[in-house]
Scaffold this active site. Structure first.
Site, PDB file in Angstrom:
ATOM      1  CG  ASN A   6      -3.551   5.135   2.478  1.00 46.98           C
ATOM      2  OD1 ASN A   6      -2.784   4.820   1.567  1.00 46.98           O
ATOM      3  ND2 ASN A   6      -4.850   4.930   2.403  1.00 46.98           N
ATOM      4  CD  GLN A   9      -3.193   0.838   2.016  1.00 40.84           C
ATOM      5  OE1 GLN A   9      -3.576  -0.313   2.209  1.00 40.84           O
ATOM      6  NE2 GLN A   9      -3.798   1.879   2.532  1.00 40.84           N
ATOM      7  CG  ASP A  10       1.151   4.015   2.858  1.00 44.12           C
ATOM      8  OD1 ASP A  10       0.947   2.935   3.466  1.00 44.12           O
ATOM      9  OD2 ASP A  10       0.889   5.120   3.359  1.00 44.12           O
ATOM     10  N   PRO A  11       4.649   3.239   2.150  1.00 45.57           N
ATOM     11  CG  PRO A  11       6.334   4.565   1.265  1.00 45.57           C
ATOM     12  CD  PRO A  11       4.847   4.415   1.288  1.00 45.57           C
TER      13      PRO A  11
END
Length: 219
Positions: A131, A61-63
């Site tokens: 996010n 999804q994201d870091p």
């Protein structure tokens, strides 16, 4: 972004004004606050794993939004942090052991170097704000990376964990590639379909069946 064999296909597919907007977004956000990963690691996934070597795509999804944790590779976490590892990577390690692979550290760089594209859909994150960059700039780029990988002739494995990643299945040609969907390895969902899904052994079986070398998931 360093020039790789992803570069020209991306420039051919994305709108002409996309890259100037992306550069402006990067410059502005990194000047305004603490953003992860470090700016020189934003595109590390496609820099470490060229298209010509990509066999497997794992979509995140994201870091990680904590200082020093994001490495530009989905799910990867620095080996220097021995305690308090994210539950998702701990559960990935549990599933690896269940499948007969012993990987003690949480740094997945060696996977990337073997052809596993560890792609976050969103490539940057503000500190402690998971996010927050969703929907800002990154999805057109990362969706095209998935499409380019799908359009490539060599059969690949796409691993999609959780509802967010599974939405990317529509971008993939399932008649040519193996799509493995399962619950996300987070504690909230790992027991509802991630554990026991055997993504790593299924991936290697498919690679061998299509004349490709398997991934050494223990590295």
């Amino acid at each position: 972004m360093k020039k790789t064999d992803w570069s020209q296909p991306l420039r051919n597919r994305l709108a002409e004004d996309y890259f100037p907007k992306m550069i402006e977004f990067i410059n502005q956000t990194y000047q305004e606050g603490k953003i992860y990963p470090p700016e020189n690691q934003i595109f590390r996934a496609i820099e470490l794993t060229p298209l010509a070597q990509t066999k497997v795509i794992i979509v995140g999804q994201d870091p990680y939004p904590q200082p020093g944790k994001a490495q530009g590779l989905a799910f990867s976490y620095p080996a220097t942090f021995k305690v308090n590892r994210p539950d998702s990577i701990v559960n990935i390690q549990k599933e690896l052991r269940e499948e007969g692979f012993s990987k003690e550290d949480s740094d997945l760089t060696a996977w990337a170097e073997q052809g596993v594209l560890l792609l976050n859909a969103v490539l940057t994150v503000p500190e402690f704000a998971s996010n927050a960059h969703a929907g800002k700039i990154w999805e057109p780029l990362t969706d095209e990376i998935i499409k380019i990988a799908s359009d490539d002739e060599r059969p690949k494995v796409f691993i999609l964990w959780g509802g967010f990643a599974r939405k990317k299945a529509k971008l993939i040609d399932g008649s040519k590639h193996l799509i493995l969907e399962a619950a996300h390895p987070s504690p909230l969902s790992a027991s509802r379909g991630f554990f026991g899904s055997h993504p790593f052994s299924k991936t290697n079986d498919f690679l061998v069946q299509t004349g490709q070398s398997p991934i050494d998931w223990s590295k």
